[in-house]
Enzyme design. Sequence first.
Site, PDB file in Angstrom:
ATOM      1  N   GLU A  27       0.841  -1.200  -0.033  1.00 14.73           N
ATOM      2  CA  GLU A  27       0.131   0.046   0.063  1.00 14.73           C
ATOM      3  C   GLU A  27       0.665   1.346  -0.249  1.00 14.73           C
ATOM      4  O   GLU A  27       1.986   1.243   0.593  1.00 14.73           O
ATOM      5  CB  GLU A  27      -0.721  -0.120   1.297  1.00 14.73           C
ATOM      6  CG  GLU A  27      -2.192   0.323   1.064  1.00 14.73           C
ATOM      7  CD  GLU A  27      -3.235  -0.476   0.023  1.00 14.73           C
ATOM      8  OE1 GLU A  27      -3.223   0.040  -1.007  1.00 14.73           O
ATOM      9  OE2 GLU A  27      -3.717  -1.319   0.362  1.00 14.73           O
ATOM     10  N   HIS A  28       0.520   2.124  -0.839  1.00 17.35           N
ATOM     11  CA  HIS A  28       1.002   3.487  -1.230  1.00 17.35           C
ATOM     12  C   HIS A  28       2.624   3.168  -1.560  1.00 17.35           C
ATOM     13  O   HIS A  28       3.473   3.948  -1.223  1.00 17.35           O
ATOM     14  CB  HIS A  28       1.391   4.522   0.204  1.00 17.35           C
ATOM     15  CG  HIS A  28      -0.054   4.715   0.331  1.00 17.35           C
ATOM     16  ND1 HIS A  28      -0.560   5.928   0.061  1.00 17.35           N
ATOM     17  CD2 HIS A  28      -1.075   4.369   1.426  1.00 17.35           C
ATOM     18  CE1 HIS A  28      -1.857   6.088   0.641  1.00 17.35           C
ATOM     19  NE2 HIS A  28      -2.153   5.338   1.135  1.00 17.35           N
ATOM     20  N   THR A  29       2.828   2.043  -2.423  1.00 19.79           N
ATOM     21  CA  THR A  29       4.093   1.746  -2.802  1.00 19.79           C
ATOM     22  C   THR A  29       4.069   2.250  -4.392  1.00 19.79           C
ATOM     23  O   THR A  29       5.124   2.358  -5.122  1.00 19.79           O
ATOM     24  CB  THR A  29       4.364   0.126  -2.728  1.00 19.79           C
ATOM     25  OG1 THR A  29       3.228  -0.497  -3.039  1.00 19.79           O
ATOM     26  CG2 THR A  29       4.759   0.115  -1.341  1.00 19.79           C
ATOM     27  N   GLY A 113     -16.962   4.498  -3.646  1.00 21.25           N
ATOM     28  CA  GLY A 113     -16.572   5.293  -2.362  1.00 21.25           C
ATOM     29  C   GLY A 113     -15.990   4.128  -1.427  1.00 21.25           C
ATOM     30  O   GLY A 113     -15.668   4.693  -0.250  1.00 21.25           O
ATOM     31  N   SER A 117     -11.787   0.859  -5.728  1.00 19.82           N
ATOM     32  CA  SER A 117     -11.627   1.468  -7.166  1.00 19.82           C
ATOM     33  C   SER A 117     -12.387   1.185  -8.212  1.00 19.82           C
ATOM     34  O   SER A 117     -12.180   0.482  -9.203  1.00 19.82           O
ATOM     35  CB  SER A 117     -10.222   0.806  -7.469  1.00 19.82           C
ATOM     36  OG  SER A 117      -9.487   1.943  -8.241  1.00 19.82           O
ATOM     37  N   SER A 118     -13.758   1.697  -7.853  1.00 25.29           N
ATOM     38  CA  SER A 118     -14.681   1.633  -8.805  1.00 25.29           C
ATOM     39  C   SER A 118     -14.251   2.373  -9.964  1.00 25.29           C
ATOM     40  O   SER A 118     -14.772   2.347 -11.186  1.00 25.29           O
ATOM     41  CB  SER A 118     -16.064   2.044  -8.147  1.00 25.29           C
ATOM     42  OG  SER A 118     -16.047   3.227  -7.636  1.00 25.29           O
ATOM     43  N   GLU A 151      -7.877   9.290 -15.387  1.00 20.37           N
ATOM     44  CA  GLU A 151      -8.248   9.584 -14.005  1.00 20.37           C
ATOM     45  C   GLU A 151      -7.408  10.868 -13.669  1.00 20.37           C
ATOM     46  O   GLU A 151      -7.795  11.846 -12.655  1.00 20.37           O
ATOM     47  CB  GLU A 151      -7.711   8.424 -13.115  1.00 20.37           C
ATOM     48  CG  GLU A 151      -8.073   8.694 -11.575  1.00 20.37           C
ATOM     49  CD  GLU A 151      -8.731   7.357 -10.920  1.00 20.37           C
ATOM     50  OE1 GLU A 151      -9.124   6.419 -11.629  1.00 20.37           O
ATOM     51  OE2 GLU A 151      -9.015   7.717  -9.566  1.00 20.37           O
ATOM     52  N   ASP A 163      -4.271   0.578  -9.340  1.00 16.15           N
ATOM     53  CA  ASP A 163      -5.680   0.081  -9.722  1.00 16.15           C
ATOM     54  C   ASP A 163      -6.050  -0.022 -10.933  1.00 16.15           C
ATOM     55  O   ASP A 163      -6.961  -0.975 -11.315  1.00 16.15           O
ATOM     56  CB  ASP A 163      -6.611   1.335  -9.036  1.00 16.15           C
ATOM     57  CG  ASP A 163      -6.441   1.803  -7.704  1.00 16.15           C
ATOM     58  OD1 ASP A 163      -5.610   1.020  -6.764  1.00 16.15           O
ATOM     59  OD2 ASP A 163      -6.702   2.881  -7.298  1.00 16.15           O
ATOM     60  N   TYR A 212      -3.434  12.128   0.759  1.00 18.56           N
ATOM     61  CA  TYR A 212      -2.542  11.390  -0.297  1.00 18.56           C
ATOM     62  C   TYR A 212      -1.831  12.188  -0.875  1.00 18.56           C
ATOM     63  O   TYR A 212      -0.401  11.914  -1.050  1.00 18.56           O
ATOM     64  CB  TYR A 212      -3.814  10.664  -1.177  1.00 18.56           C
ATOM     65  CG  TYR A 212      -3.313  10.049  -2.232  1.00 18.56           C
ATOM     66  CD1 TYR A 212      -3.394   8.392  -1.837  1.00 18.56           C
ATOM     67  CD2 TYR A 212      -2.956  10.456  -3.602  1.00 18.56           C
ATOM     68  CE1 TYR A 212      -2.822   7.756  -3.060  1.00 18.56           C
ATOM     69  CE2 TYR A 212      -2.173   9.565  -4.404  1.00 18.56           C
ATOM     70  CZ  TYR A 212      -2.280   7.929  -4.295  1.00 18.56           C
ATOM     71  OH  TYR A 212      -1.778   7.044  -5.148  1.00 18.56           O
TER      72      TYR A 212
HETATM   73  C1  GLA Z   1      -5.247   4.800  -4.160  1.00 23.82           C
HETATM   74  C2  GLA Z   1      -4.516   5.039  -5.694  1.00 23.82           C
HETATM   75  C3  GLA Z   1      -3.376   3.905  -5.959  1.00 23.82           C
HETATM   76  C4  GLA Z   1      -2.532   3.675  -4.557  1.00 23.82           C
HETATM   77  C5  GLA Z   1      -3.338   3.366  -3.452  1.00 23.82           C
HETATM   78  C6  GLA Z   1      -2.437   3.390  -2.239  1.00 23.82           C
HETATM   79  O1  GLA Z   1      -5.941   3.624  -4.439  1.00 23.82           O
HETATM   80  O2  GLA Z   1      -5.381   5.012  -6.651  1.00 23.82           O
HETATM   81  O3  GLA Z   1      -2.676   4.468  -7.040  1.00 23.82           O
HETATM   82  O4  GLA Z   1      -1.683   4.547  -4.441  1.00 23.82           O
HETATM   83  O5  GLA Z   1      -4.521   4.551  -3.326  1.00 23.82           O
HETATM   84  O6  GLA Z   1      -1.817   2.079  -2.315  1.00 23.82           O
END
Ligand code: GLA
Length: 366
Positions: A27-29, A113, A117-118, A151, A163, A212
Amino acid sequence: MNNPETFFGGAPEAFASAPGRVNLLGEHTDYNDGYMLPVATPQRTEIALARSHDDQHHLYSGTLDGNVTFAAQGGSAPQGFGSYIEGCIRLVEATGVTVPPLRVFVTTTLPVGSGLSSSAALEVAMLRAMRNLLGFSLDDVKLAQIAQRAEIEFARVNCGIMDQMAASLCDERSMLFIDARTLEHHLVPLPEGAELIVVDSGVPRTLAASKYNERRAECEEASRKLGVKALRDVTDPAAVESLPEPLRRRARHVVLEDLRVLEAAKGVSAERFGELMNASHESLRADYEVSIPELDQLVAALRAAPGVLGARLTGAGFGGATVALCRAGQARQAAETALSTYNKAGRRGRILIPVPTQGKENNEPV
Ligand code: GLA
């Protein structure tokens, strides 16, 4: 609500669909050029498409019960589901393809929401439907890259590539290892004897966008100070110790999270995978600071349920969903046990995976 026959005045000419994603580790990578391991959701977004007989694009969302119309030449959609679709159309045009005026009918079983990732599902389904209708060639990685640009440039969300890669290339039965720098990817089997639980916290991700962007900026600053292109290039976790706070903790999360993904991608037992998920959540909570009390409580309730091997928040954080790994056959019971604790405090958590059966309280249409 509109129905497709009325909307198209007959049958549509092309269809496509795409799933959302649940990220299991990493996550957040992605915006740090790192690694991740998402799977596809069973819920999907579907697009039906036909040429329009006027000079306008006409969009309809069954989920939002909303219509959007804009001029095929030079028009633009207002912010909302239309901007994702407009982005896909304009970026395909930018590759040299002539896109006629379209009628686009969108339906989804994905919760909007909840952090599954809709939006990526919508972009990927739209690009696939256009590829089916117009017959241009676009491989699945390039398709994910166009979806990400839609996006960023049209919906104005500064996301990474995870996503859209997941929506374009994942299936439900395996995890997809992704290297965000090279976009090298391959399927990795889910840990043996285990299944997934995804539970929505019922808390909307209100702070997600601003925080973010703040985290992205902190990571960029940390890599500048360490003299690397991106935090993925730091392979020795000790290297981050020289950084000032909070950059030290932010970078530590990213470096250790990458190592967790690399370990899991080699194939580990379900028990070890659960430990890595637990460690990921702790790191997201304490070092990356993207959790909230409700997510921590839900994760704790899931971990306490019989059969659960590990649990963590999934997606960007600040609300949305959690994911847990559970011994096969125990997922639904474990999710219900966790929710009975979590929802006692007046919360509105609900099970998203395993997909609730019709008629159950948690299966509200989205
Ligand atoms: C959201 C972003 C992704 C990713 C995640 C965190 O879903 O759209 O690109 O950065 O946060 O892992």
